[in-house]
Design a protein around this motif. Structure first.
Motif, PDB file in Angstrom:
ATOM      1  N   HIS A  37       0.868  -1.170   0.000  1.00 35.85           N
ATOM      2  CA  HIS A  37       0.000   0.000   0.000  1.00 35.85           C
ATOM      3  C   HIS A  37       0.903   1.217   0.000  1.00 35.85           C
ATOM      4  N   GLY A  38       0.813   2.000  -1.049  1.00 40.64           N
ATOM      5  CA  GLY A  38       1.693   3.155  -1.177  1.00 40.64           C
ATOM      6  C   GLY A  38       3.136   2.695  -1.234  1.00 40.64           C
ATOM      7  N   ASN A  39       3.976   3.268  -0.407  1.00 37.09           N
ATOM      8  CA  ASN A  39       5.396   2.913  -0.406  1.00 37.09           C
ATOM      9  C   ASN A  39       5.747   1.978   0.750  1.00 37.09           C
ATOM     10  N   ALA A  40       4.754   1.239   1.256  1.00 42.01           N
ATOM     11  CA  ALA A  40       5.005   0.329   2.377  1.00 42.01           C
ATOM     12  C   ALA A  40       4.411  -1.046   2.097  1.00 42.01           C
ATOM     13  N   LEU A  41       4.978  -2.031   2.765  1.00 41.27           N
ATOM     14  CA  LEU A  41       4.452  -3.386   2.728  1.00 41.27           C
ATOM     15  C   LEU A  41       3.737  -3.640   4.044  1.00 41.27           C
ATOM     16  N   GLU A  42       2.465  -4.033   3.956  1.00 42.64           N
ATOM     17  CA  GLU A  42       1.687  -4.339   5.155  1.00 42.64           C
ATOM     18  C   GLU A  42       1.599  -5.849   5.316  1.00 42.64           C
ATOM     19  N   ALA A  43       2.007  -6.341   6.478  1.00 44.01           N
ATOM     20  CA  ALA A  43       1.934  -7.764   6.801  1.00 44.01           C
ATOM     21  C   ALA A  43       0.922  -7.931   7.928  1.00 44.01           C
ATOM     22  N   SER A  44      -0.039  -8.827   7.744  1.00 43.19           N
ATOM     23  CA  SER A  44      -1.075  -9.011   8.757  1.00 43.19           C
ATOM     24  C   SER A  44      -1.573 -10.453   8.751  1.00 43.19           C
ATOM     25  N   ASN A  45      -2.391 -10.750   9.751  1.00 43.97           N
ATOM     26  CA  ASN A  45      -2.948 -12.096   9.973  1.00 43.97           C
ATOM     27  C   ASN A  45      -1.828 -13.078  10.316  1.00 43.97           C
ATOM     28  N   GLY A  46      -2.032 -14.349  10.100  1.00 43.48           N
ATOM     29  CA  GLY A  46      -1.023 -15.345  10.466  1.00 43.48           C
ATOM     30  C   GLY A  46      -0.630 -15.191  11.927  1.00 43.48           C
ATOM     31  N   GLU A  47       0.651 -15.166  12.186  1.00 40.56           N
ATOM     32  CA  GLU A  47       1.173 -15.019  13.555  1.00 40.56           C
ATOM     33  C   GLU A  47       1.512 -13.571  13.898  1.00 40.56           C
ATOM     34  N   ALA A  48       0.915 -12.616  13.182  1.00 39.70           N
ATOM     35  CA  ALA A  48       1.210 -11.199  13.422  1.00 39.70           C
ATOM     36  C   ALA A  48       0.891 -10.801  14.865  1.00 39.70           C
ATOM     37  N   SER A  49      -0.246 -11.254  15.390  1.00 36.47           N
ATOM     38  CA  SER A  49      -0.619 -10.894  16.770  1.00 36.47           C
ATOM     39  C   SER A  49       0.421 -11.384  17.767  1.00 36.47           C
ATOM     40  N   ARG A  50       0.899 -12.600  17.558  1.00 36.95           N
ATOM     41  CA  ARG A  50       1.906 -13.156  18.463  1.00 36.95           C
ATOM     42  C   ARG A  50       3.223 -12.387  18.377  1.00 36.95           C
ATOM     43  N   LEU A  51       3.611 -12.010  17.155  1.00 39.85           N
ATOM     44  CA  LEU A  51       4.845 -11.238  16.991  1.00 39.85           C
ATOM     45  C   LEU A  51       4.719  -9.866  17.658  1.00 39.85           C
ATOM     46  N   LEU A  52       3.558  -9.241  17.515  1.00 36.44           N
ATOM     47  CA  LEU A  52       3.344  -7.948  18.165  1.00 36.44           C
ATOM     48  C   LEU A  52       3.412  -8.087  19.682  1.00 36.44           C
ATOM     49  N   TRP A  53       2.885  -9.181  20.209  1.00 38.78           N
ATOM     50  CA  TRP A  53       2.955  -9.417  21.647  1.00 38.78           C
ATOM     51  C   TRP A  53       4.410  -9.611  22.077  1.00 38.78           C
ATOM     52  N   LEU A  54       5.195 -10.316  21.262  1.00 39.91           N
ATOM     53  CA  LEU A  54       6.606 -10.536  21.592  1.00 39.91           C
ATOM     54  C   LEU A  54       7.389  -9.222  21.586  1.00 39.91           C
ATOM     55  N   ILE A  55       7.005  -8.300  20.714  1.00 39.98           N
ATOM     56  CA  ILE A  55       7.669  -7.002  20.658  1.00 39.98           C
ATOM     57  C   ILE A  55       7.400  -6.209  21.933  1.00 39.98           C
ATOM     58  N   ASN A  56       6.159  -6.297  22.435  1.00 40.83           N
ATOM     59  CA  ASN A  56       5.811  -5.574  23.660  1.00 40.83           C
ATOM     60  C   ASN A  56       4.749  -6.354  24.438  1.00 40.83           C
ATOM     61  N   PRO A  57       5.162  -7.276  25.294  1.00 45.39           N
ATOM     62  CA  PRO A  57       4.182  -8.068  26.049  1.00 45.39           C
ATOM     63  C   PRO A  57       3.428  -7.272  27.109  1.00 45.39           C
ATOM     64  N   TRP A  58       3.851  -6.035  27.399  1.00 50.46           N
ATOM     65  CA  TRP A  58       3.193  -5.220  28.424  1.00 50.46           C
ATOM     66  C   TRP A  58       2.095  -4.345  27.835  1.00 50.46           C
ATOM     67  N   GLY A  59       2.089  -4.187  26.543  1.00 50.43           N
ATOM     68  CA  GLY A  59       1.105  -3.302  25.911  1.00 50.43           C
ATOM     69  C   GLY A  59       0.250  -4.055  24.911  1.00 50.43           C
ATOM     70  N   ASN A  60      -0.734  -3.371  24.404  1.00 49.67           N
ATOM     71  CA  ASN A  60      -1.635  -3.954  23.425  1.00 49.67           C
ATOM     72  C   ASN A  60      -1.342  -3.303  22.078  1.00 49.67           C
ATOM     73  N   ILE A  61      -0.336  -3.802  21.393  1.00 48.96           N
ATOM     74  CA  ILE A  61       0.055  -3.227  20.114  1.00 48.96           C
ATOM     75  C   ILE A  61      -0.854  -3.790  19.021  1.00 48.96           C
ATOM     76  N   GLU A  62      -1.500  -2.889  18.283  1.00 48.86           N
ATOM     77  CA  GLU A  62      -2.326  -3.323  17.153  1.00 48.86           C
ATOM     78  C   GLU A  62      -1.512  -3.360  15.865  1.00 48.86           C
ATOM     79  N   ALA A  63      -0.510  -2.478  15.783  1.00 47.08           N
ATOM     80  CA  ALA A  63       0.336  -2.413  14.591  1.00 47.08           C
ATOM     81  C   ALA A  63       1.637  -1.717  14.967  1.00 47.08           C
ATOM     82  N   ILE A  64       2.656  -1.982  14.178  1.00 46.07           N
ATOM     83  CA  ILE A  64       3.944  -1.312  14.369  1.00 46.07           C
ATOM     84  C   ILE A  64       4.572  -1.112  12.995  1.00 46.07           C
ATOM     85  N   THR A  65       5.283  -0.015  12.850  1.00 47.21           N
ATOM     86  CA  THR A  65       5.972   0.288  11.607  1.00 47.21           C
ATOM     87  C   THR A  65       7.464   0.133  11.821  1.00 47.21           C
TER      88      THR A  65
END
Length: 159
Positions: A37-65
């Motif tokens: 989308h535009g000049n970025a690649l968006e990756a979602s679904n699959g194990e994205a939620s788990r990876l976001l949790w691993l990045i910050n297990p203390w917060g509720n990250i919906e997305a990260i750039t």
């Protein structure tokens, strides 16, 4: 000259983008989606939620750039936060590899001033402003009055 500048916007945040590409590959390998989308690649679904949790297990990250890669929980979240996350892509283009450090410094300054590390971060405030503007533009587009239809011929004779 313009081509060199555009190329620089990709090279400057490249180390962070490569990290994002690794995570996007993990999302894709676990059944997720990767869409440009535009000049970025968006990756979602699959194990994205788990990876976001691993990045910050203390917060509720919906997305990260990460550079030119946006990692989102699912496609709906990616669409909802697109203008917000693409603001971060532009911030990476401006700040390059030092953006994560500038982001952390802004969070630290917000906390020192008695604010919230996330909501009062100057980079997040810019992204939230872009998101609000996008939502307002969508609201205006969907609340426009329908076009005026011409009167049926048989009603014109009543006057």
């Amino acid at each position: 000259m313009r081509l060199l500048r555009r190329l620089w916007f990709y090279i400057w945040p490249l180390p962070i983008t490569l990290l994002g590409l690794i995570l996007a590959g993990m999302v894709k390998a676990t059944g997720g989606d990767c869409n440009r989308h535009g000049n970025a690649l968006e990756a979602s679904n699959g194990e994205a939620s788990r990876l976001l949790w691993l990045i910050n297990p203390w917060g509720n990250i919906e997305a990260i750039t990460l550079g030119h890669i946006i990692l989102a929980r699912d496609c709906a979240t990616a669409a909802r936060l697109r203008s917000h996350e693409h603001t971060h892509v532009r911030q990476y283009e401006r700040w390059g590899v030092i953006f994560p450090f500038a982001y952390l410094a802004s969070s630290a300054m917000a906390v020192i001033k008695g604010g919230d590390a996330y909501r009062d971060n100057v980079f997040e405030r810019a992204a939230f402003a872009a998101q609000r503007a996008d939502v307002q533009a969508d609201a205006k587009a969907t609340t426009r009055a329908p076009p005026v239809q011409p009167r049926p011929e048989h009603l014109n004779d009543l006057h």
